[in-house]
Write an enzyme that holds these catalytic residues in place. Structure first.
Site, PDB file in Angstrom:
ATOM      1  N   HIS A  35      -3.656  -5.121   0.251  1.00 53.71           N
ATOM      2  CA  HIS A  35      -3.078  -5.683   1.480  1.00 53.71           C
ATOM      3  C   HIS A  35      -3.141  -7.214   1.450  1.00 53.71           C
ATOM      4  CE1 HIS A  35      -2.897  -1.944   3.976  1.00 53.71           C
ATOM      5  NE2 HIS A  35      -3.751  -1.548   3.049  1.00 53.71           N
ATOM      6  N   GLU A  91      -1.661  -9.240   3.263  1.00 49.97           N
ATOM      7  CA  GLU A  91      -1.569  -9.815   4.623  1.00 49.97           C
ATOM      8  C   GLU A  91      -2.935 -10.172   5.201  1.00 49.97           C
ATOM      9  OE1 GLU A  91      -1.036  -6.702   3.758  1.00 49.97           O
ATOM     10  OE2 GLU A  91      -1.566  -5.249   5.310  1.00 49.97           O
ATOM     11  N   CYS A 118       0.836  -1.200   0.000  1.00 42.29           N
ATOM     12  CA  CYS A 118       0.000   0.000   0.000  1.00 42.29           C
ATOM     13  C   CYS A 118       0.876   1.258   0.000  1.00 42.29           C
ATOM     14  CB  CYS A 118      -1.012  -0.038   1.136  1.00 42.29           C
ATOM     15  SG  CYS A 118      -2.489   0.893   0.711  1.00 42.29           S
TER      16      CYS A 118
HETATM   17  N1  GLN Z   1      -1.950   6.698   2.709  1.00 46.93           N
HETATM   18  C1  GLN Z   1      -2.068   5.955   1.496  1.00 46.93           C
HETATM   19  C2  GLN Z   1      -3.413   6.164   0.825  1.00 46.93           C
HETATM   20  O1  GLN Z   1      -4.343   6.579   1.438  1.00 46.93           O
HETATM   21  C3  GLN Z   1      -1.783   4.477   1.731  1.00 46.93           C
HETATM   22  C4  GLN Z   1      -2.729   3.793   2.648  1.00 46.93           C
HETATM   23  C5  GLN Z   1      -2.234   2.490   3.190  1.00 46.93           C
HETATM   24  O2  GLN Z   1      -1.030   2.218   3.207  1.00 46.93           O
HETATM   25  N2  GLN Z   1      -3.121   1.659   3.671  1.00 46.93           N
HETATM   26  O3  GLN Z   1      -3.561   5.893  -0.335  1.00 46.93           O
END
Ligand code: GLN
Length: 533
Positions: A510, A512, A384
């Site tokens: 994600h 995970e 992410c």
């Molecule tokens: N802050 C980033 C976004 O909003 C990544 C979010 C995250 O890592 N879950 O896109």
């Protein structure tokens, strides 16, 4: 055929953090291993509508389900143990209960009545509990009540449990998780706090059927009999829960104590044979006897609280077992990484993972770590924000766009390689408005991702607002960044990799969240494999 769903409540006494989530998941595992269908639900007594707006320091990781619910991290344990997806219905907070009661009141649904905690809030709680049973999918619904008995905020939940017990009789039971403190000076386990917390439950009209007692030392028969006598439970329903070396051992501890058998008996179900735990035991055996060890750095900004990255740490345990190795995680604060100390900080690592996150703090350390991994051929996985940082790093140091950034960190950047989508620009409410939940991803054949998944269509869970900016697509691909996973509906970039590197991958989703004991996530498995050289 309709099934008669049984409801099991798990409450906690004496202190918080006794591991109600793990005990609930372990019982669920044992029932599942006997062939029953089970789901687990967590009721959280705080006023946030969901934990999505909570800082990880407050509440640990926010776990995301397929249907896009931002939930408590205990749901991650439920999925990892049961290998069955959870949903919005599996996590309910006081905030959500009040929100729906107030919405109903505004619609006039209470027909002029005074709206009160009892019966309106408790009815709403009861409805949420029964919702999962009504799906007809589960023979058992295990409901974990967050907090500790005696907390003002958990009172309506305990009252709802009392009413359900009264209404449902034998289809319903209560397990109370408590602590027997050990006094080293006298060498004794003390039962008084447990007696008091059961008394408190009784004051609210709830008689627990089973007491699961956390203790640092074995609980002898005398203590069991004493607790049973003072708390009105059968001596064999006083269960010992010793500290385990890994959470994955707890189902076996509970099996040994016959928790599943006692629960089934209490609910009037015959316990035939034993739970089928062959695969679980083989996983545990490999976990306890790794053939090798590898050190991977987890670079994030909430590393002081390991619960912030719970699912990532667990996914490494699963992937380690598949690779028959122990993954030693080195938790490194991204704010501590500078160009000067980077070699000393990261030099000993066999792999680098850059964690998800929000906001500017520690961002340059993450970018520096990625550059180090890229230039030194160290296996890298960015999740992410970690993927977004990899894009920024590549833009700055390969494409030479020195000012490249995400608009989240620098709204005025001249090279917004990570940017907001149009539909995110007008959002004013922060809660529940990110790109959340499961989305399709088409994986390009012949890539690292394809090799890992061995599939061209996958579904992964998201939680972010910002995206790879497709206006830069051509520049990146021409310079050697492969866009190996794309969302087929909107063309959003979901996976990036560098073909010339042994293992360099960033994922906008994600992985995970979907790693379980039975199904370790393929990307984590491949990443760990790459770190073993
Ligand atoms: N802050 C980033 C976004 O909003 C990544 C979010 C995250 O890592 N879950 O896109």
């Amino acid at each position: 055929m309709s099934i008669n769903t049984k409801y099991i409540f798990v409450t906690g006494g004496v202190t918080s953090s006794l591991g109600k989530g793990i005990i609930s998941a372990s019982l669920a595992k044992l029932l599942q291993a006997r062939g029953f269908t089970v789901t687990i639900q967590k009721l959280d007594p705080y006023i946030n509508v969901d934990p999505g707006t909570l800082n990880p320091y407050e509440h640990g990781e926010c776990y995301v389900t397929d249907d896009g619910a931002e939930t408590d991290l205990d749901l991650g344990h439920y999925e990892r143990f049961l290998n069955v997806p959870t949903s919005q219905a599996n996590n309910v907070t006081t905030g959500r209960i009040y929100q729906s009661v107030i919405e109903k009141e505004r619609k006039g649904e209470y027909l002029g009545k005074t709206v009160q905690v009892i019966p309106h809030i408790t009815d709403e709680i009861k409805n949420r509990i029964k919702l999962l049973g009504k799906t007809g999918q589960y023979q058992f619904v295990i409901t974990e009540i967050g907090g500790t008995v005696g907390d003002i905020e958990s009172l309506p939940y305990i009252e709802a449990v009392r009413q359900l017990k009264w209404e449902m009789g034998n289809d319903c039971m209560v397990i109370h998780l408590t602590l027997l403190p050990y006094l080293s000076t006298s060498g004794e386990l003390k039962t008084k706090p447990t007696q008091h917390s059961v008394k408190l439950l009784l004051e609210y009209g709830v008689q627990p059927d089973v007491l699961v007692c956390r203790a640092e030392h074995a609980i002898n028969q005398d203590i069991r009999r004493k607790i049973a006598l003072f708390c009105n439970v059968e001596p064999n329903a006083v269960i010992e829960a010793l500290d385990a070396s890994t959470i994955y051992e707890v189902p076996l501890f509970m099996e040994k104590e016959r928790l599943d058998v006692i629960v089934l008996k209490k609910l009037g179900i015959e316990a035939k044979g034993d739970p089928e735990l062959t695969r679980w035991k083989s996983f545990l055996d490999k976990l306890k006897h790794p053939k090798k060890e590898v050190t991977i750095g987890l670079i994030g900004k909430y590393v002081e609280l390991k619960d912030s990255y719970k699912s990532i740490a667990e996914a490494f345990i699963h992937a380690g077992v598949t690779n028959e190795c122990k993954v030693k995680l080195e938790w490194i604060h991204s704010e501590d990484i500078t160009e000067e100390n980077i070699k000393q900080k990261l030099g000993g690592l066999k792999g680098i993972l850059v964690a998800p996150g929000f906001g500017t703090r520690g961002i340059e350390g993450k970018i520096a770590a990625i550059r180090y991994a890229r230039e030194n051929n160290i296996p890298f996985l960015g999740i992410c924000l970690g993927m977004q940082c990899a894009v920024i790093e590549f833009a700055r140091n390969v494409l030479n766009l020195k000012d490249a950034h995400s608009r989240e960190m620098n709204p005025a950047t001249s090279s917004p390689v990570i940017d907001l989508l149009e539909n995110q620009k007008t959002i004013s409410h922060m809660g529940g408005t990110m790109r959340l939940g499961s989305y399709k991803c088409t994986v390009e054949e012949g890539t690292l991702a394809h090799k890992a998944y061995n599939a061209t269509q996958v579904n992964e869970r998201h939680r972010h607002r910002y995206e790879f900016n497709n206006e830069y697509k051509k520049q990146f691909t021409e310079a050697g960044l492969t866009l190996s996973g794309i969302n087929p509906d909107g063309g959003l970039v979901e996976i990036i990799e560098i073909a010339k590197h042994p293992f360099f991958m960033g994922v906008q989703f994600h992985p995970e969240y979907k790693s379980t004991v039975e199904n370790p996530h393929p990307l984590f498995v491949s990443f760990v494999k790459a770190t073993l050289g």
